[in-house]
Design a protein around this motif. Structure first.
Motif, PDB file in Angstrom:
ATOM      1  N   ALA A 152      41.799   8.391  11.312  1.00 58.91           N
ATOM      2  CA  ALA A 152      42.411   7.066  11.356  1.00 58.91           C
ATOM      3  C   ALA A 152      41.757   6.073  10.410  1.00 58.91           C
ATOM      4  O   ALA A 152      42.187   4.925  10.320  1.00 58.91           O
ATOM      5  CB  ALA A 152      42.380   6.515  12.781  1.00 58.91           C
ATOM      6  N   ALA A 153      40.703   6.475   9.702  1.00 53.26           N
ATOM      7  CA  ALA A 153      40.029   5.558   8.781  1.00 53.26           C
ATOM      8  C   ALA A 153      40.896   5.331   7.548  1.00 53.26           C
ATOM      9  O   ALA A 153      41.649   6.207   7.115  1.00 53.26           O
ATOM     10  CB  ALA A 153      38.665   6.114   8.373  1.00 53.26           C
ATOM     11  N   SER A 154      40.791   4.145   6.979  1.00 51.20           N
ATOM     12  CA  SER A 154      41.570   3.799   5.794  1.00 51.20           C
ATOM     13  C   SER A 154      41.032   4.535   4.572  1.00 51.20           C
ATOM     14  O   SER A 154      39.839   4.828   4.463  1.00 51.20           O
ATOM     15  CB  SER A 154      41.512   2.289   5.562  1.00 51.20           C
ATOM     16  N   THR A 163      37.298   1.729   5.697  1.00 49.80           N
ATOM     17  CA  THR A 163      37.132   3.118   5.239  1.00 49.80           C
ATOM     18  C   THR A 163      36.055   3.831   6.043  1.00 49.80           C
ATOM     19  O   THR A 163      35.794   5.013   5.815  1.00 49.80           O
ATOM     20  CB  THR A 163      36.766   3.184   3.742  1.00 49.80           C
ATOM     21  N   GLY A 164      35.435   3.103   6.976  1.00 47.68           N
ATOM     22  CA  GLY A 164      34.377   3.682   7.789  1.00 47.68           C
ATOM     23  C   GLY A 164      34.760   3.835   9.246  1.00 47.68           C
ATOM     24  O   GLY A 164      35.853   3.441   9.674  1.00 47.68           O
ATOM     25  N   VAL A 165      33.851   4.431   9.998  1.00 49.17           N
ATOM     26  CA  VAL A 165      33.982   4.603  11.444  1.00 49.17           C
ATOM     27  C   VAL A 165      32.944   3.707  12.108  1.00 49.17           C
ATOM     28  O   VAL A 165      31.759   3.764  11.759  1.00 49.17           O
ATOM     29  CB  VAL A 165      33.788   6.070  11.863  1.00 49.17           C
ATOM     30  N   ILE A 204      29.941   3.499   9.296  1.00 46.85           N
ATOM     31  CA  ILE A 204      29.565   4.552   8.346  1.00 46.85           C
ATOM     32  C   ILE A 204      30.831   5.088   7.690  1.00 46.85           C
ATOM     33  O   ILE A 204      31.827   5.377   8.372  1.00 46.85           O
ATOM     34  CB  ILE A 204      28.808   5.689   9.053  1.00 46.85           C
ATOM     35  N   SER A 205      30.800   5.220   6.389  1.00 53.41           N
ATOM     36  CA  SER A 205      31.946   5.710   5.626  1.00 53.41           C
ATOM     37  C   SER A 205      32.473   7.030   6.200  1.00 53.41           C
ATOM     38  O   SER A 205      31.700   7.942   6.500  1.00 53.41           O
ATOM     39  CB  SER A 205      31.522   5.914   4.170  1.00 53.41           C
ATOM     40  N   ALA A 206      33.798   7.120   6.352  1.00 54.73           N
ATOM     41  CA  ALA A 206      34.417   8.350   6.861  1.00 54.73           C
ATOM     42  C   ALA A 206      34.147   9.518   5.918  1.00 54.73           C
ATOM     43  O   ALA A 206      33.919  10.650   6.346  1.00 54.73           O
ATOM     44  CB  ALA A 206      35.921   8.152   7.037  1.00 54.73           C
ATOM     45  N   LYS A 207      34.148   9.241   4.614  1.00 49.77           N
ATOM     46  CA  LYS A 207      33.857  10.290   3.630  1.00 49.77           C
ATOM     47  C   LYS A 207      32.444  10.825   3.834  1.00 49.77           C
ATOM     48  O   LYS A 207      32.202  12.042   3.804  1.00 49.77           O
ATOM     49  CB  LYS A 207      34.018   9.710   2.221  1.00 49.77           C
ATOM     50  N   LEU A 240      17.158  16.175   6.081  1.00 52.44           N
ATOM     51  CA  LEU A 240      17.264  14.748   6.376  1.00 52.44           C
ATOM     52  C   LEU A 240      18.467  14.198   5.620  1.00 52.44           C
ATOM     53  O   LEU A 240      18.613  14.444   4.419  1.00 52.44           O
ATOM     54  CB  LEU A 240      16.008  13.989   5.947  1.00 52.44           C
ATOM     55  N   PHE A 241      19.314  13.447   6.335  1.00 54.71           N
ATOM     56  CA  PHE A 241      20.537  12.891   5.739  1.00 54.71           C
ATOM     57  C   PHE A 241      20.517  11.379   5.962  1.00 54.71           C
ATOM     58  O   PHE A 241      20.594  10.913   7.092  1.00 54.71           O
ATOM     59  CB  PHE A 241      21.762  13.525   6.411  1.00 54.71           C
ATOM     60  N   TYR A 242      20.387  10.624   4.872  1.00 49.45           N
ATOM     61  CA  TYR A 242      20.379   9.160   4.951  1.00 49.45           C
ATOM     62  C   TYR A 242      21.730   8.623   4.477  1.00 49.45           C
ATOM     63  O   TYR A 242      22.260   9.101   3.468  1.00 49.45           O
ATOM     64  CB  TYR A 242      19.316   8.554   4.035  1.00 49.45           C
ATOM     65  N   THR A 243      22.270   7.630   5.170  1.00 45.25           N
ATOM     66  CA  THR A 243      23.487   6.989   4.699  1.00 45.25           C
ATOM     67  C   THR A 243      23.393   5.482   4.847  1.00 45.25           C
ATOM     68  O   THR A 243      22.806   4.971   5.803  1.00 45.25           O
ATOM     69  CB  THR A 243      24.734   7.501   5.454  1.00 45.25           C
TER      70      THR A 243
END
Length: 380
Positions: A152-154, A163-165, A204-207, A240-243
């Motif tokens: 459902a994100a743009s 564009t995020g959740v 946080i960006s859906a992508k 480790l995943f940073y966003t």
């Protein structure tokens, strides 16, 4: 820097971090993968400044030697070529040696490759995040919550926040919300965390979340999540995943969700999905995706679509339950199918408050997900 390393271990780590390397870097260093080597770990890092991914290879693990380090050091190698070449190296072992001016020689079997490396001192420094409060959530649950909301994100950058959740934690309940103003998806779960630990407006960006989902291990391991002022860190096994958190305030979506309905239906998920899927084939040809739903007096519902060139599809389904006023409504069948494909329930509740009011969809098996689709203004 000089080491010999298992090709499979190196390739796995490269695949994990490569998604964070910029494909069109403003500066060359952002298109690279940084390799840091010491006698304990070989660490690979990539970053486009929006997301950063770091993967660790333990030099020696439970009597298994993954790498032999002759000389510690660091270098940044161009990701695009490095990713492809390591996959295609002929031997199970890879030797990497860095000389003057970061000239790098990669050897494997009879193959020798010379690459122009970059100065690791120019590579972005990873965010420093205080790890006082940590959320621990099973990996398969996070993956499921992402899958059930990102739809459902743009996709329009005109409204970057959409564009995020949205992530919201309140009284030990974590909630995801996504909307593009035409549809909405929400998913909640209880988490084992101090009830005084709360946050809101973490978007946080859906992508980015889709990339995170691909990195989550298949085995149901716990993921540590740390939320900071403008970054979120996900800790998974050796990754480790940073966003970066999206800037802006997410809109209040609570006002568009009705609690009282004029018409209520309970339908079999697979049967309604298959019927709408067939109707979608016709509406797709018309490039409108419009499918119509109408209630019938005998407890049936009619699903239909039409094309000026091809004709019409009409199908009747028996409702498990039907209450309230007669209804005729039109909606985007692609949006509806996106929802039906991610709901894990055999039966669904549909709530309507009129032909131009939001359609509410909820699973009958549980109450932790909910979807909204705005109808089309058309003659039905």
């Amino acid at each position: 820097m000089k080491l010999t390393i298992s090709k499979n271990k190196l390739n796995d780590a490269i695949q994990q971090v490569a998604k964070a390397a910029s494909t069109r870097p403003a500066i060359p260093i952002l298109g690279g993968i940084k390799i840091d080597v010491n006698h304990q770990f070989v660490t690979l890092t990539a970053s486009d400044t929006d997301i950063s991914i770091q993967s660790f290879i333990t030099v020696e693990q439970e009597d298994i030697i993954n790498a032999q380090v002759e000389k510690p050091g660091s270098v940044v190698l161009p990701a695009k070529f490095f990713v492809e070449i390591v996959k295609k190296l002929p031997s199970e072992e890879v030797s990497i040696e860095v000389g003057a001016q970061y000239q790098t020689i990669i050897r494997s079997g009879s193959t020798e490759i010379q690459m122009v490396g970059l100065d690791p001192e120019e590579f972005p420094i990873l965010p420093s995040i205080e790890q006082d409060d940590i959320l621990q959530i099973p990996g398969d649950l996070i993956r499921s919550m992402i899958r059930q909301t990102v739809l459902a994100a743009s996709t329009s950058e005109q409204t970057p926040i959409l564009t995020g959740v949205l992530w919201r934690l309140h009284e030990s309940e974590l909630k995801f919300i996504a909307t593009d103003r035409h549809r909405l998806a929400s998913r909640t779960t209880k988490v084992d965390v101090d009830s005084n630990y709360n946050f809101s407006n973490i978007v946080i960006s859906a992508k980015t979340l889709n990339e995170l989902s691909r990195l989550i291990p298949d085995q149901n391991t716990l993921i540590d999540i740390v939320v900071a002022d403008n970054q979120v860190l996900f800790k998974m096994d050796n990754v480790l995943f940073y966003t970066r958190i999206l800037d802006g305030t997410y809109p209040d979506t609570s006002k568009i969700i009705p609690n009282v309905f004029e018409t209520e239906l309970v339908l079999d998920t697979k049967k309604v999905m298959d019927a709408i899927d067939r109707a979608y084939l016709m509406s797709r040809e018309e490039k409108t995706n419009i499918v119509r739903l109408a209630t019938m007096e005998d407890g049936q519902i009619e699903i239909s679509s039409s094309s000026t060139e091809l004709g019409r599809v009409t199908e009747q389904l028996e409702a498990k339950e039907m209450k309230g006023d007669p209804l005729r409504i039109a909606f985007n069948s692609k949006y509806m199918l996106d929802v039906l494909k991610v709901i894990d329930s055999e039966q669904l509740f549909f709530g309507f408050t009129g032909p131009m009011r939001p359609i509410i969809i909820r699973p009958m098996d549980h109450d932790f997900s909910m979807y909204v689709i705005l109808p089309y203004r058309t003659t039905v």
